[in-house]
Design a protein around this motif. Sequence first.
Motif, PDB file in Angstrom:
ATOM      1  N   TYR A 218       1.019  -1.133   0.003  1.00 35.34           N
ATOM      2  CA  TYR A 218      -0.111   0.118  -0.088  1.00 35.34           C
ATOM      3  C   TYR A 218       0.743   1.165  -0.055  1.00 35.34           C
ATOM      4  O   TYR A 218       0.528   2.293  -0.782  1.00 35.34           O
ATOM      5  N   TYR A 219       1.940   1.305   0.649  1.00 35.75           N
ATOM      6  CA  TYR A 219       2.650   2.476   0.746  1.00 35.75           C
ATOM      7  C   TYR A 219       3.581   2.673  -0.556  1.00 35.75           C
ATOM      8  O   TYR A 219       3.609   3.619  -0.917  1.00 35.75           O
TER       9      TYR A 219
ATOM     10  N   LEU B  13       1.250   7.102  -6.618  1.00 33.13           N
ATOM     11  CA  LEU B  13      -0.009   7.753  -6.508  1.00 33.13           C
ATOM     12  C   LEU B  13      -1.203   7.057  -6.842  1.00 33.13           C
ATOM     13  O   LEU B  13      -2.274   7.501  -7.382  1.00 33.13           O
ATOM     14  N   LEU B  14      -1.006   5.594  -6.556  1.00 31.28           N
ATOM     15  CA  LEU B  14      -2.210   4.802  -6.963  1.00 31.28           C
ATOM     16  C   LEU B  14      -3.266   4.504  -5.686  1.00 31.28           C
ATOM     17  O   LEU B  14      -4.298   3.843  -5.724  1.00 31.28           O
ATOM     18  N   LEU B  15      -2.742   4.877  -4.559  1.00 27.60           N
ATOM     19  CA  LEU B  15      -3.382   4.573  -3.210  1.00 27.60           C
ATOM     20  C   LEU B  15      -4.623   5.793  -3.239  1.00 27.60           C
ATOM     21  O   LEU B  15      -4.394   7.005  -3.407  1.00 27.60           O
ATOM     22  N   PRO B  16      -5.955   5.416  -2.560  1.00 27.18           N
ATOM     23  CA  PRO B  16      -6.962   6.204  -2.228  1.00 27.18           C
ATOM     24  C   PRO B  16      -6.552   7.473  -1.593  1.00 27.18           C
ATOM     25  O   PRO B  16      -5.624   7.377  -0.540  1.00 27.18           O
TER      26      PRO B  16
ATOM     27  N   GLU C 184      -3.467  10.526   2.813  1.00 30.05           N
ATOM     28  CA  GLU C 184      -3.512  11.536   4.168  1.00 30.05           C
ATOM     29  C   GLU C 184      -2.881  11.009   5.303  1.00 30.05           C
ATOM     30  O   GLU C 184      -2.548  11.793   6.219  1.00 30.05           O
ATOM     31  N   LEU C 185      -2.846   9.539   5.456  1.00 29.58           N
ATOM     32  CA  LEU C 185      -2.355   9.173   6.793  1.00 29.58           C
ATOM     33  C   LEU C 185      -0.832   8.868   6.630  1.00 29.58           C
ATOM     34  O   LEU C 185      -0.299   8.599   7.821  1.00 29.58           O
TER      35      LEU C 185
ATOM     36  N   GLY D 269      -4.264   1.138  19.208  1.00 24.58           N
ATOM     37  CA  GLY D 269      -3.434   2.322  18.355  1.00 24.58           C
ATOM     38  C   GLY D 269      -2.446   1.526  17.479  1.00 24.58           C
ATOM     39  O   GLY D 269      -2.040   1.977  16.354  1.00 24.58           O
ATOM     40  N   PHE D 270      -1.718   0.400  17.885  1.00 24.70           N
ATOM     41  CA  PHE D 270      -0.676  -0.011  17.345  1.00 24.70           C
ATOM     42  C   PHE D 270      -1.071  -0.822  15.931  1.00 24.70           C
ATOM     43  O   PHE D 270      -0.424  -1.108  15.077  1.00 24.70           O
ATOM     44  N   ARG D 271      -2.373  -1.143  15.997  1.00 25.63           N
ATOM     45  CA  ARG D 271      -3.019  -1.979  14.984  1.00 25.63           C
ATOM     46  C   ARG D 271      -3.386  -0.960  13.781  1.00 25.63           C
ATOM     47  O   ARG D 271      -3.743  -1.503  12.819  1.00 25.63           O
ATOM     48  N   ALA D 272      -3.606   0.382  13.858  1.00 28.78           N
ATOM     49  CA  ALA D 272      -4.049   1.348  12.871  1.00 28.78           C
ATOM     50  C   ALA D 272      -3.051   1.485  11.696  1.00 28.78           C
ATOM     51  O   ALA D 272      -1.796   1.563  11.919  1.00 28.78           O
ATOM     52  N   PHE D 273      -3.689   1.717  10.806  1.00 30.81           N
ATOM     53  CA  PHE D 273      -2.958   1.773   9.516  1.00 30.81           C
ATOM     54  C   PHE D 273      -1.881   2.842   9.614  1.00 30.81           C
ATOM     55  O   PHE D 273      -0.777   2.857   9.179  1.00 30.81           O
ATOM     56  N   ALA D 274      -2.329   4.084  10.229  1.00 27.84           N
ATOM     57  CA  ALA D 274      -1.660   5.218  10.321  1.00 27.84           C
ATOM     58  C   ALA D 274      -0.362   5.087  11.162  1.00 27.84           C
ATOM     59  O   ALA D 274       0.715   5.830  11.060  1.00 27.84           O
ATOM     60  N   TYR D 275      -0.303   4.222  12.085  1.00 23.46           N
ATOM     61  CA  TYR D 275       0.781   3.617  12.833  1.00 23.46           C
ATOM     62  C   TYR D 275       1.764   2.372  12.419  1.00 23.46           C
ATOM     63  O   TYR D 275       2.851   2.418  12.267  1.00 23.46           O
TER      64      TYR D 275
END
Length: 95
Positions: free
Chosen positions: A6-7, A13-16, A21-22, A51-57
């Motif tokens: 995903y990253y 620039l293919l990710l939604p 934004e995260l 929190g450690f399971r969140a995509f942003a982290y």
Amino acid sequence: YYYYYYYYDHLLLLLPSYLSELLTPYTPARPLRSLDAALLVIPSINKKSLGFRAFAYCAPNLWNTLPLHVKEASSVENFKSRLKTHLYSLFYSLP
């Protein structure tokens, strides 16, 4: 595996936009060796249990552990190949 992918899509620039934004690239305040390492900012989290399971982290944390030769792949297929090789070498090098 998918967080890495995903990253890499984010870089192409293919990710939604709601996921893009995260992810924030790390830019040091002064010139450091880490400037060329393609690192991401890891946000601080309040609760370790969720929190450690969140995509942003999780995505920046995993991305920052990759070696530079994997991050600098020229194509998606090349990135997947290098990523799988790296992950297999980590798994099979354990005692």
